[in-house]
Design a protein around this motif. Structure first.
Motif, PDB file in Angstrom:
ATOM      1  N   THR B  14       0.815  -1.046   0.052  1.00  0.00           N
ATOM      2  CA  THR B  14       0.112   0.032   0.029  1.00  0.00           C
ATOM      3  C   THR B  14       0.931   1.077  -0.158  1.00  0.00           C
ATOM      4  N   ARG B  15       0.628   2.045  -0.757  1.00  0.00           N
ATOM      5  CA  ARG B  15       0.953   3.505  -0.863  1.00  0.00           C
ATOM      6  C   ARG B  15       0.298   4.680  -0.976  1.00  0.00           C
ATOM      7  N   GLU B  19      -4.042  11.724   1.880  1.00  0.00           N
ATOM      8  CA  GLU B  19      -4.946  10.948   2.999  1.00  0.00           C
ATOM      9  C   GLU B  19      -6.134  10.477   2.014  1.00  0.00           C
ATOM     10  N   ALA B  20      -6.441  11.243   1.100  1.00  0.00           N
ATOM     11  CA  ALA B  20      -7.817  10.787   0.163  1.00  0.00           C
ATOM     12  C   ALA B  20      -7.792   9.361  -0.171  1.00  0.00           C
ATOM     13  N   ARG B  21      -6.693   9.284  -1.147  1.00  0.00           N
ATOM     14  CA  ARG B  21      -6.885   8.008  -1.892  1.00  0.00           C
ATOM     15  C   ARG B  21      -5.354   7.281  -1.793  1.00  0.00           C
ATOM     16  N   ALA B  22      -5.445   5.898  -1.710  1.00  0.00           N
ATOM     17  CA  ALA B  22      -4.231   5.227  -1.836  1.00  0.00           C
ATOM     18  C   ALA B  22      -3.603   5.125  -3.215  1.00  0.00           C
ATOM     19  N   ALA B  23      -2.520   5.334  -3.687  1.00  0.00           N
ATOM     20  CA  ALA B  23      -2.210   5.240  -5.035  1.00  0.00           C
ATOM     21  C   ALA B  23      -2.101   3.683  -5.331  1.00  0.00           C
ATOM     22  N   VAL B  24      -1.665   3.175  -4.235  1.00  0.00           N
ATOM     23  CA  VAL B  24      -1.655   1.579  -4.511  1.00  0.00           C
ATOM     24  C   VAL B  24      -2.377   1.196  -3.261  1.00  0.00           C
ATOM     25  N   THR B  48       3.324   1.844 -11.811  1.00  0.00           N
ATOM     26  CA  THR B  48       4.860   2.342 -11.939  1.00  0.00           C
ATOM     27  C   THR B  48       5.240   2.345 -10.354  1.00  0.00           C
ATOM     28  N   THR B  49       4.291   2.785  -9.474  1.00  0.00           N
ATOM     29  CA  THR B  49       4.550   3.126  -7.810  1.00  0.00           C
ATOM     30  C   THR B  49       4.606   1.737  -7.274  1.00  0.00           C
ATOM     31  N   THR B  50       3.811   0.822  -7.778  1.00  0.00           N
ATOM     32  CA  THR B  50       4.006  -0.778  -7.220  1.00  0.00           C
ATOM     33  C   THR B  50       5.369  -1.164  -7.529  1.00  0.00           C
ATOM     34  N   LEU B  51       5.642  -0.922  -8.925  1.00  0.00           N
ATOM     35  CA  LEU B  51       6.996  -1.371  -9.261  1.00  0.00           C
ATOM     36  C   LEU B  51       8.336  -0.680  -8.484  1.00  0.00           C
ATOM     37  N   ARG B  52       8.168   0.576  -8.312  1.00  0.00           N
ATOM     38  CA  ARG B  52       9.184   1.390  -7.648  1.00  0.00           C
ATOM     39  C   ARG B  52       9.034   0.831  -6.192  1.00  0.00           C
TER      40      ARG B  52
END
Lengths: 559, 353
Positions: B14-15, B19-24, B48-52
């Motif tokens: 999770t990333r 506050e409002a929404r999780a990018a992952v 991409t966030t997941t990969l990073r």
């Protein structure tokens, strides 16, 4: 448009720019070199056999190299700290980090004298604290000069390296980390090599500035001789031949350094993708987190102290501050005198008007020069590139002396106009000194523009003028504004060329400060310094305003 | 997948950037050794966030990355050594091609002669023999991509990560490069996780595809599974083309009504669907075909659009009830305005909520 017609059009702009620069930059300095041979080799022999001149040359080099080392030692880590690390107080430190550059050279020196001189506040404070009989140190000699230089010149390193770090493509660092490279290996093998142009460029700037520095050696030198002060001494003694030789040696040395570093810089220049986004890491270790704000506060105090000191002394009653740590009596008298005595207004008005004239000239000439250098191809490009960089290397004293010996009479055949002794000689000197600042900053901005934008605009049927106004000008704006700001700040506090060229009628603020200091009117001198600082602040605000006004145009042109 | 323990595990990663929404949002994924997995999704879906986060460039706000049973969530990238291939390749502009490829070995202190010979080998492996001395600036886009791949592979990463490795290439080069990419990764038995927004790339290279939308993992499976058995409407809409037709599910049958006639089709319902009740049939263009007039189970319609797409023609046929069916056919002599009959040629059809 055919290639040839295009080149013809280019010459229309290139020719006047080249002529102006040849006339104001090359001609005066060439006449100095010629002047040094006026009596054959006699002046040169005199120089070579004079132990004081040889010593001055050696000291100049030692001070310059020392200033480069000290400035890099302060500026490089600070740039890394402020762009890469997030800690409490970072914003305040960022805000004051460039403050020393805003201090006009003479004012900086005066402030250091008030602070760290034999009867300075810090010196007396330490003396009182430790109960010493004598001052714990003396502020003179090479060490003192390097100390002052490091304070004012580290800003070049800091600014260049910070800008380089911000432009650096962060994915390069990430790629290196992903390949197993440790932090120090990445620094050594990726980050620093990519920053080489920025570091080399700033070292060049510090070296040139230190080589030609006049105020610090003039005030703190004591018995120490450097070339820039020797030139003024020789001129005052009427030994013009020797002054020409000294100037030539200084200028040739500086130009050699310029060529060397330019070559080095070019070898290491890469198109770095602008995709980078700066990621600040938080400090992990607890001790680092605790120490960072303390170290930050100490740095902020050191950086702000000279300004604060000048302001404090500006309110001190002249003649009362003798042996106390701090001035004992405070008054508004110094400013009241400034406001009411119209004679004291003259230098302020002189500095403002001469700066405005020089800066406008710089903007016009350098915008054209940068446009020609970046977006046009023509045969004399190399000459233009050399001419705009040249005043960078030529020390202010040399520029002053060159103008003094060239524009000392009117002669149509010699393309000379009598300017010495008139108002116009100083704006001309300020213009020449501003050329490299404005043109290199503008060039930098234009290089970031995608060159196909100009073609695209022309392809859409835009006239040359429309393309210039809507594409080229907005793209060059950030650099043009920044460069003009730096040139104006340098001009308003200019001291080095002014001391060679000024007359009673066009004396600038810096000369007035010097004469007040000589009369031991410290309060009045400090009040003038405060006015100067206020002018620098005003110039900065004007530049910010200009930047804000145009920032929307920039967002479109530079993605 | 096989019963062996997975090589790489993403456990509820999770990333949050705000506050409002999780990018992952709690993305879990298991990857077996030697497997090629593609993360696909629209821009901003969190791929991409997941990969990073897997690479260690991004620190997750929750969840874990586990490699061979070891939790590596808090390891910095240089200790994970996943050797990422970046979208813009991130080749070091101040180093030669050979020095770029050898960089990971240099960081490990491998002697110069050995690392240069291994770099030469790696370059030959991606079809760039004798390119060691060249400057990065002299390479074409495709060559840069291959240098970036060689640079990442030389350190023998436990998992190779690729961020849109094909997106900077022109279409022709892209097709040949992705075949090369697959065969190189296969040959070396590399485990790889790669991010792409292009499902064709994902289908061509990956063994399994993981579809992300708005930070959530919608479905993981082979390309065929995602195409034929989408888990929900979003998957059906994102993967391939389709016409979604409402109907009523009854066990392994779905009744749909187009025009006056009720037709019953064999259904392959999504796993979490109740066995009875309203549902949506996913009609793929390649599962529809022209039928002779008044053919059994066929709908009449009028051709709205005819588009030549090489081997196939794509038709849009308006049937009763304002539904446009999209169908692919090798039949060429149908023109816009013609009345045609369309039927389902491949059953069962996927059914989603």
């Amino acid at each position: 448009m055919s290639q040839r017609a295009d080149e013809k059009g280019t010459w229309l702009f290139a020719l006047p720019v080249l002529l102006v620069l040849l006339w104001t930059v090359v001609y005066p300095n060439a006449s100095i070199i010629v002047g040094s041979f006026e009596h054959g080799l006699r002046s040169w022999r005199q120089f070579a056999s004079s132990p004081t001149d040889i010593e001055a040359l050696r000291t100049t080099l030692i001070i310059s190299v020392g200033s480069v080392i000290a400035s890099v030692a302060v500026g490089l880590p600070l740039a890394f700290l402020l762009t890469r690390v997030e800690f409490r107080g970072r914003r305040i430190l960022s805000a004051v980090a460039t403050l020393p550059a805003a201090l006009p050279p003479l004012v900086g020196v005066v402030a250091f004298l008030f602070l760290y001189g034999e009867s300075g506040v810090v010196t007396r404070g330490v003396q009182a604290l430790l109960g010493l009989d004598h001052a714990p140190w003396t502020l003179n000699g090479a060490g003192a000069i390097i100390f002052v230089h490091a304070y004012t010149m580290y800003v070049y390193v800091f600014l260049f390296v910070s800008a380089g770090l911000e432009r650096l493509d962060t994915s390069l660092d990430e790629a290196a980390a992903g390949l197993g490279a440790s932090r120090s290996f990445r620094l050594r093998r990726v980050t620093l090599p990519l920053l080489t142009p920025a570091i080399a460029g700033s070292m060049l700037l510090v070296f040139m500035s230190a080589l030609g520095s006049f105020s610090a050696p003039y005030i703190f030198g004591g018995g120490l001789r450097v070339l820039s002060t020797q030139i003024v001494a020789s001129k005052l003694n009427g030994a013009m031949g020797l002054a020409y030789v000294e100037t030539t040696v200084l200028a040739v040395g500086a130009i050699a350094a310029l060529i060397l570093l330019r070559w080095f810089e070019r070898r290491r220049t890469y198109a770095v993708s602008s995709k980078g986004s700066v990621v600040r890491t938080r400090l992990h270790s607890r001790s680092a987190r605790a120490l960072a704000p303390i170290a930050g506060v100490i740095l902020v105090v050191i950086l702000v102290l000279p300004h604060a000191m000048v302001v404090l002394v500006a309110f001190a009653r002249d003649g009362t501050w003798t042996t106390q740590v701090l001035p004992p009596e405070y008054t508004f008298d110094n400013f009241r005198r400034l406001a009411t005595n119209s004679d004291l207004w003259v230098p302020i008005w002189n500095s403002v008007s001469m700066t405005a004239i020089a800066t406008v000239l710089d903007i016009v000439v350098c915008l054209l020069a940068a446009y020609l250098l970046v977006l046009r191809r023509f045969r004399m490009r190399w000459l233009l590139a050399t001419l705009v960089a040249l005043p960078w290397a030529i020390p202010g004293t040399a520029i002053g002396l060159g103008l003094a010996s060239t524009f000392d009479r009117t002669s149509l055949a010699g393309a000379r106009v009598l300017l010495v002794g008139t108002f116009w000689i100083l704006p001309l000197a300020y213009f020449v000194r501003g050329v490299p600042l404005v043109s290199s900053a503008t060039e930098g901005s234009l290089r970031q523009m995608d060159p196909s934008l100009e073609d695209a605009a022309r392809g859409l049927g835009a006239s040359w003028w429309l393309t210039m106004r809507r594409v080229v000008l907005p793209a060059s704006r950030p650099g043009l504004v920044a460069g003009a700001m730096l040139a104006a700040i340098a001009a308003v506090g200019e001291f080095v060329a002014s001391i060679v060229l000024f007359t009673q009628a066009n004396r600038p603020i810096s000369m007035e400060i010097l004469s007040q200091l000589r009369n031991f009117a410290f309060g009045t001198a400090a009040a003038f310094s405060v006015v100067l600082i206020a002018l620098v602040l005003a110039i900065t605000l004007i530049a910010r305003w200009a930047e804000g006004r145009w920032s929307r145009a920039e967002a479109v042109v530079i993605q | 997948m096989s019963g062996a323990t997975p090589h790489l595990v993403l456990d509820r990663l999770t990333r949050r950037f705000s506050e409002a929404r999780a990018a992952v949002d709690a993305v879990s994924l298991e990857i077996a050794a030697g497997e090629l997995v593609a993360l696909i999704g629209a821009s901003g879906s969190g791929k991409t966030t997941t990969l990073r986060m897997v690479a260690g460039y991004e620190i997750p706000d929750g969840g874990a990355v586990v490699l061979d049973g070891r939790d590596i969530t808090s390891l910095p990238p240089q200790r994970r050594q996943f050797g990422m291939v970046f979208q813009h390749y991130a080749l070091f502009p101040h180093l030669t091609v050979g020095q770029n490829v050898a960089f990971g070995l240099e960081a490990r202190g491998v002697a110069r002669s050995e690392r240069m010979s291994r770099a030469a080998e790696a370059l030959a492996g991606v079809g760039l023999a004798d390119a060691e001395g060249r400057a990065i600036q002299s390479l074409s886009g495709g060559e840069q991509q291959r240098v970036a791949l060689a640079r990442a592979l030389i350190i023998e990463p436990p998992v190779l990560l690729l961020d849109e490795p094909l997106s900077n290439l022109d279409p022709t080069l892209r097709r040949s490069t992705r075949e090369e990419l697959r065969s190189t990764l296969r040959r070396l038995g590399v485990t790889a996780l790669f991010v792409t927004h292009d499902q064709e790339d994902a289908f061509a290279v990956a063994d399994r595809v993981a579809l992300l939308a708005a930070g959530r993992l919608l479905q993981v499976g082979t390309a065929e599974a995602l195409y034929d058995r989408p888990a929900n409407r979003d998957v059906a809409a994102f993967i391939g083309r389709s016409t979604l037709v409402p109907g009523t599910l009854d066990g392994d049958r779905i009744a749909i009504q187009l025009g006056g006639d009720l037709r019953t089709l064999r259904a392959a319902p999504a796993p979490d669907l109740p066995s009875r009740g309203p549902a949506t049939a996913v009609l793929r263009p390649d599962a529809l075909g022209f039928s002779p007039p008044n053919g059994p189970d066929a709908w009449p319609g009028v051709v709205q659009e005819r588009r030549f797409a090489g081997a196939l023609l794509a038709y849009r046929v308006g049937v009763a009830g304002d539904v446009d069916l999209e169908l692919h056919s090798t039949v060429r002599d149908v023109q816009p305005g013609d009345t045609v009959w369309v039927r389902v040629t491949r059953e069962p059809v996927a059914v989603v909520a």
